[in-house]
Motif scaffolding. Structure first.
Motif, PDB file in Angstrom:
ATOM      1  N   ALA A  30       0.837  -1.202   0.000  1.00  0.00           N
ATOM      2  CA  ALA A  30       0.000   0.000   0.000  1.00  0.00           C
ATOM      3  C   ALA A  30       0.867   1.246   0.000  1.00  0.00           C
ATOM      4  CB  ALA A  30      -0.934  -0.008   1.202  1.00  0.00           C
ATOM      5  N   LYS A  33      -2.158   3.968   3.085  1.00  0.00           N
ATOM      6  CA  LYS A  33      -2.451   2.815   3.932  1.00  0.00           C
ATOM      7  C   LYS A  33      -3.912   2.802   4.399  1.00  0.00           C
ATOM      8  CE  LYS A  33       2.072   2.222   3.939  1.00  0.00           C
ATOM      9  NZ  LYS A  33       2.743   1.116   3.208  1.00  0.00           N
ATOM     10  N   TYR A  34      -4.424   1.579   4.574  1.00  0.00           N
ATOM     11  CA  TYR A  34      -5.701   1.428   5.277  1.00  0.00           C
ATOM     12  C   TYR A  34      -5.392   0.848   6.648  1.00  0.00           C
ATOM     13  CZ  TYR A  34      -7.982  -3.212   6.040  1.00  0.00           C
ATOM     14  OH  TYR A  34      -8.412  -4.408   6.544  1.00  0.00           O
ATOM     15  N   SER A  47      -7.626   2.998   0.248  1.00  0.00           N
ATOM     16  CA  SER A  47      -6.185   2.765   0.132  1.00  0.00           C
ATOM     17  C   SER A  47      -5.839   2.528  -1.330  1.00  0.00           C
ATOM     18  CB  SER A  47      -5.759   1.564   0.979  1.00  0.00           C
ATOM     19  OG  SER A  47      -6.486   0.395   0.608  1.00  0.00           O
ATOM     20  N   SER A  49      -2.508   0.783  -3.814  1.00  0.00           N
ATOM     21  CA  SER A  49      -1.313  -0.060  -3.682  1.00  0.00           C
ATOM     22  C   SER A  49      -0.686  -0.380  -5.025  1.00  0.00           C
ATOM     23  CB  SER A  49      -1.672  -1.376  -2.980  1.00  0.00           C
ATOM     24  OG  SER A  49      -2.638  -2.093  -3.725  1.00  0.00           O
ATOM     25  N   SER A 186      -6.828  -6.293   2.708  1.00  0.00           N
ATOM     26  CA  SER A 186      -5.843  -5.964   1.682  1.00  0.00           C
ATOM     27  C   SER A 186      -5.801  -6.992   0.559  1.00  0.00           C
ATOM     28  CB  SER A 186      -4.450  -5.816   2.310  1.00  0.00           C
ATOM     29  OG  SER A 186      -4.088  -6.986   3.007  1.00  0.00           O
ATOM     30  N   ALA A 262      -5.985  10.270   4.999  1.00  0.00           N
ATOM     31  CA  ALA A 262      -5.863   9.236   3.972  1.00  0.00           C
ATOM     32  C   ALA A 262      -6.681   9.593   2.742  1.00  0.00           C
ATOM     33  CB  ALA A 262      -6.291   7.884   4.532  1.00  0.00           C
ATOM     34  N   GLU A 288       3.079   8.567   4.573  1.00  0.00           N
ATOM     35  CA  GLU A 288       2.066   7.543   4.823  1.00  0.00           C
ATOM     36  C   GLU A 288       2.645   6.387   5.635  1.00  0.00           C
ATOM     37  OE1 GLU A 288      -1.251   6.439   4.066  1.00  0.00           O
ATOM     38  OE2 GLU A 288      -1.620   8.585   4.038  1.00  0.00           O
TER      39      GLU A 288
END
Length: 382
Positions: A30, A33-34, A47, A49, A186, A262, A288
């Motif tokens: 990512a 980010k989550y 998010s 990635s 994810s 975010a 991040e």
């Protein structure tokens, strides 16, 4: 699409008695980010990635139509017949790196419970799951992402055989991402490539909390063939799992500010990926990474996944960048390992820097040379 679009309403188990399917599915890293989620596996913030290539999970799902013993009325003999079952349990064994893993079963069973509504044939088959990683398990590389996405793709291959209707690739991959998310958030980003967005964002067309989508805009050439060299600072089990870390965001003092940040960073990164500004990319991605770990350091209870050598690598990267004006940067996942990101044009100089300066901080000098990949690949089906 909404959840009901993914419910399989009819299937014919008489069509498929047994078989197997194998998928090779990448991990991802990512950039935004989550961290924090709500049930069922819905992210508190979107998010985005890079899909990886060399870091992958290889999973084979063997399936056999379940047989039940029934006494024949005519001759009072036991015989095995195949029938639809109302059995309460899922029947499966799981092998990881060639060893049977009973401790992996609760997570898979939870996954099956979550997805059964959408793939109701699960209890009609006995399964053997055989899986291996190309990278160390539970060390900050997203093994649950590649592992759950691989299993979801195997299940979707079986659904494709059972459904009796022609299924588009778009629907196949979207539902695979939807199912994978219910195993690991994810994992929704490990189906396709090269850049994937998961989570609803007002500026990202067709983005959804239910599944990942390929970044919908044209990506600048600067981000083509982007490299990610992963420095394995620690190959052991993480002290605190990602699951626990996500839960700690529920009452975190800085949670709401983080979720807003975010969303703002997704907007910024979307523009960067299109205009190719590498300096802005570096600033956002490193911020991040450090923010993710700041959330860990300021949670209650607090915890730290970085190691002393993680910080030494970061300082070495900052020093090298200041001296050379390189476009090298780092990011971190939920672990101690460092992902060193750099463009294709700097491959030789950055690789020399990594091998000469950074490997000393790695566990047994272990590292993985990776780059942005194109997504999962089915290797076999029979």
């Amino acid at each position: 699409m909404i959840e009901t679009n993914f419910i399989l309403n009819s299937f014919d188990i008489a069509k498929i008695t047994n078989g197997s399917v194998t998928w090779k599915t990448p991990s991802n890293i990512a950039l935004v980010k989550y961290w924090g989620k709500q049930e069922p596996q819905i992210p508190k913030n979107p998010s985005i990635s890079f899909t990886l290539d060399a870091c992958f999970t290889l999973t084979t799902l063997e399936y056999k139509k379940r047989m039940v013993a029934e006494r024949s009325r005519s001759n009072n003999q036991n015989k095995l017949i195949s029938t639809p079952l109302n059995h309460q349990d899922y029947n499966f064994d799981i092998y990881f790196e060639g060893e049977k893993k009973e401790n992996f079963k609760p997570k898979i069973e939870t996954f099956f419970k979550r997805i059964e509504r959408y793939v109701p044939f699960l209890k009609n088959y006995d399964f053997i799951i055989k899986s291996r990683n190309s990278f160390p398990h539970s060390s900050g590389i997203a093994s649950s992402a590649s592992g759950m996405s691989a299993l979801a793709l195997c299940i979707m291959s079986l659904e494709r055989l059972l459904s009796g209707v022609e299924m588009t690739d778009e629907y196949f991959y979207k539902k695979a991402s939807f199912l994978a998310r219910l195993g690991s958030g994810s994992a929704s980003r490990s189906i396709e490539g090269s850049i994937v967005v998961w989570g609803k964002h007002k500026e990202i067309k067709d983005s959804s909390n239910l599944y990942g989508i390929k970044f919908p805009s044209k990506i600048h050439k600067n981000f083509k063939n982007y490299h990610d060299t992963i420095l394995l600072v620690d190959e052991g089990e993480k002290q605190v799992s990602s699951t626990v870390g996500h839960q700690l965001m529920n009452n975190h003092s800085f949670a709401e500010q983080r979720f807003l940040q975010a969303n703002e960073n997704i907007s910024k990164l979307s523009k960067i990926l299109q205009n190719g500004n590498l300096k802005e990319f570096i600033s956002l991605v490193e911020s991040e990474a450090l923010t993710l770990h700041a959330m860990m350091l300021t949670s209650n209870p607090y915890f730290m996944l970085m190691k002393p050598n993680t910080l030494k690598i970061i300082n070495e990267i900052w020093g090298f960048r200041a001296e050379t004006d390189s476009n090298i940067c780092f990011t971190l996942d939920a672990g101690a390992n460092v992902h060193v990101l750099f463009p294709e044009s700097e491959k030789e100089t950055v690789t020399n820097f990594i091998t000469s300066k950074l490997l000393q901080y790695c566990y047994k000098n272990h590292y993985i040379c990776d780059r942005v990949g194109i997504g999962a690949k089915q290797l076999s089906i029979r």
